[in-house]
Write a protein that holds these residues in place. Structure first.
Motif, PDB file in Angstrom:
ATOM      1  N   HIS A   1       0.832  -1.202   0.000  1.00  0.00           N
ATOM      2  CA  HIS A   1       0.000   0.000   0.000  1.00  0.00           C
ATOM      3  C   HIS A   1       0.869   1.256   0.000  1.00  0.00           C
ATOM      4  N   LEU A   2       1.910   1.260   0.806  1.00  0.00           N
ATOM      5  CA  LEU A   2       2.806   2.411   0.828  1.00  0.00           C
ATOM      6  C   LEU A   2       3.500   2.598  -0.520  1.00  0.00           C
ATOM      7  N   ALA A   3       3.863   1.500  -1.170  1.00  0.00           N
ATOM      8  CA  ALA A   3       4.497   1.594  -2.484  1.00  0.00           C
ATOM      9  C   ALA A   3       3.550   2.247  -3.491  1.00  0.00           C
ATOM     10  N   MET A   4       2.259   1.989  -3.372  1.00  0.00           N
ATOM     11  CA  MET A   4       1.287   2.585  -4.296  1.00  0.00           C
ATOM     12  C   MET A   4       1.121   4.079  -4.067  1.00  0.00           C
ATOM     13  N   THR A   5       1.503   4.576  -2.883  1.00  0.00           N
ATOM     14  CA  THR A   5       1.345   6.003  -2.595  1.00  0.00           C
ATOM     15  C   THR A   5       2.545   6.824  -3.070  1.00  0.00           C
ATOM     16  N   GLN A   6       3.599   6.173  -3.469  1.00  0.00           N
ATOM     17  CA  GLN A   6       4.781   6.918  -3.882  1.00  0.00           C
ATOM     18  C   GLN A   6       4.562   7.526  -5.258  1.00  0.00           C
ATOM     19  N   GLY A   7       5.255   8.598  -5.507  1.00  0.00           N
ATOM     20  CA  GLY A   7       5.167   9.197  -6.832  1.00  0.00           C
ATOM     21  C   GLY A   7       5.541  10.676  -6.810  1.00  0.00           C
ATOM     22  N   VAL A   8       5.376  11.298  -7.966  1.00  0.00           N
ATOM     23  CA  VAL A   8       5.692  12.716  -8.141  1.00  0.00           C
ATOM     24  C   VAL A   8       4.661  13.533  -7.401  1.00  0.00           C
ATOM     25  N   PHE A   9       5.109  14.522  -6.627  1.00  0.00           N
ATOM     26  CA  PHE A   9       4.170  15.383  -5.940  1.00  0.00           C
ATOM     27  C   PHE A   9       4.372  16.845  -6.326  1.00  0.00           C
ATOM     28  N   GLN A  10       5.423  17.134  -7.059  1.00  0.00           N
ATOM     29  CA  GLN A  10       5.635  18.521  -7.501  1.00  0.00           C
ATOM     30  C   GLN A  10       6.632  18.527  -8.653  1.00  0.00           C
ATOM     31  N   THR A  11       6.364  19.388  -9.643  1.00  0.00           N
ATOM     32  CA  THR A  11       7.301  19.618 -10.740  1.00  0.00           C
ATOM     33  C   THR A  11       7.672  21.101 -10.700  1.00  0.00           C
TER      34      THR A  11
END
Length: 177
Positions: A162-172
């Motif tokens: 579940h934590l792995a699914m929450t990772q990602g880009v949050f700002q460019t």
């Protein structure tokens, strides 16, 4: 001779192994807490990467947040086997009378379906664990304990997933912004 009942010695050793496994598990649960902050939010790392967002230009960067827990191996330990060797001299055999344990007899069938076991005359042997060995002095105990790595529990695996699914880009952002 300081006599110790054999069954008492075996129960104590088995209890020590069970207690050791419980402590291993407690340490692993405590270690899981290292991956969360004081407010129980997952600790994470922020990585700057070249942007791959639509419309991005050279030099644009994405801030990528990755929770730490799914990034590290989460192998647990458990006791695989225990080998205990000791030197002792056998003492006398003892017959224990069930009435000495305060067992009078079961009058009600529903009282205990295993009550008949308490009526069985028990035979035990005493050990002298301080017996002298010919080569090394007093009685010697050798304990070999082997642990093995096991896959994480379903709960830990689901949490990490579940934590792995929450990772990602949050700002460019663009240079100079």
């Amino acid at each position: 001779m300081t006599a110790t009942p054999l069954e008492g010695l075996i129960e104590a050793m088995a209890g020590a192994v069970v207690e050791a496994q419980a402590r291993i598990e407690q340490a692993q649960v405590a270690r899981l807490g290292d991956y969360f902050d004081d407010d129980n939010r997952p600790k994470s790392v922020i990585i700057r990467m070249p942007s791959m967002q639509p419309g991005s230009r050279d030099g644009d960067e994405d801030l990528y947040r990755a929770p730490i827990l799914p990034l590290v191996p989460s192998t647990s330990l458990r006791i695989k086997d225990v080998e205990i060797c000791f030197d002792a001299e056998l003492g006398p055999f003892h017959d224990e009378d069930p009435s000495a344990r305060g067992v009078e007899g079961v009058t009600d069938v529903g009282e205990s379906r295993w009550a008949f076991l308490s009526k069985v005359r028990k035979r035990s042997v005493a050990l002298d664990t301080t017996a002298r060995r010919r080569d090394n002095g007093l009685g010697k105990v050798q304990v070999k304990l082997r642990v093995e790595g096991v896959d994480p529990s379903d709960g830990v695996a689901r949490l990490a997933n579940h934590l792995a699914m929450t990772q990602g880009v949050f700002q460019t952002f663009r240079p100079g912004d």
